[in-house]
Design a protein around this motif. Structure first.
Motif, short mmCIF file in Angstrom:
data_model
loop_
_atom_site.label_atom_id
_atom_site.label_comp_id
_atom_site.label_asym_id
_atom_site.label_seq_id
_atom_site.Cartn_x
_atom_site.Cartn_y
_atom_site.Cartn_z
N ARG A 61 0.85 -1.19 0.00
CA ARG A 61 0.00 0.00 0.00
C ARG A 61 0.88 1.24 0.00
NH1 ARG A 61 0.48 -2.13 4.83
NH2 ARG A 61 0.64 -0.83 6.67
N GLU A 67 -3.60 3.44 -0.07
CA GLU A 67 -4.26 2.65 -1.12
C GLU A 67 -3.44 1.41 -1.46
OE1 GLU A 67 -7.26 1.87 -4.00
OE2 GLU A 67 -7.19 3.32 -2.38
N ASN A 69 -2.07 -1.71 -3.75
CA ASN A 69 -1.73 -1.87 -5.15
C ASN A 69 -0.80 -3.07 -5.26
OD1 ASN A 69 -0.14 -1.06 -7.81
ND2 ASN A 69 -2.04 0.12 -7.75
N ASN A 78 -3.78 6.16 -7.00
CA ASN A 78 -4.82 6.83 -6.23
C ASN A 78 -4.49 8.30 -5.95
OD1 ASN A 78 -7.32 6.74 -4.63
ND2 ASN A 78 -5.94 7.07 -2.91
#
Length: 88
Positions: A61, A67, A69, A78
Motif C-alpha cells: 500500500r 491505497e 496496489n 490513487n
C-alpha cells in the motif's frame, strides 16, 4: 524536462546581481504562470508481515494515502505520489 521558477525569486536574483533592467523584470512578471503541483514522495509498504509468529502476506500500500496496489508502479494510481522515498 521543463523547469519552473518563482517570478519573485527571479526578480530578487536580477536585483542581487545588479541586473536592474526594468524591462527584464516586467518580462518575467508578464510570463504566464505554469500549472504545476508539488511532487509528493512515498513508498510501497507491506508485503510479508509477522503477525504473532505467523507470516502473512499483505498487499503493498502507498505510504502516503494507504491505497493498496501491486507495488510495482512508479506512481500511486490513487494519490499520484512518486514512489521513490527510501525506507526509514
Amino acid at each position: 524536462m521543463a523547469e519552473y521558477i518563482e517570478c519573485e525569486a527571479a526578480i530578487r536574483a536580477l536585483t542581487l546581481h545588479d541586473c536592474d533592467s526594468a524591462g527584464a523584470k516586467i518580462a518575467i512578471l508578464d510570463m504566464p504562470a505554469a500549472d504545476v503541483a508539488p511532487v509528493v514522495h512515498a513508498r510501497w509498504i507491506g508485503g510479508y508481515e509477522n503477525n504473532s509468529g505467523r507470516w502473512t502476506y499483505r498487499k503493498p500500500r502507498c505510504s502516503e494515502c494507504g491505497e493498496e496496489n501491486n507495488g510495482t508502479r512508479k506512481y500511486c494510481p490513487n494519490c499520484g505520489a512518486k514512489m521513490d522515498e527510501d525506507e526509514k
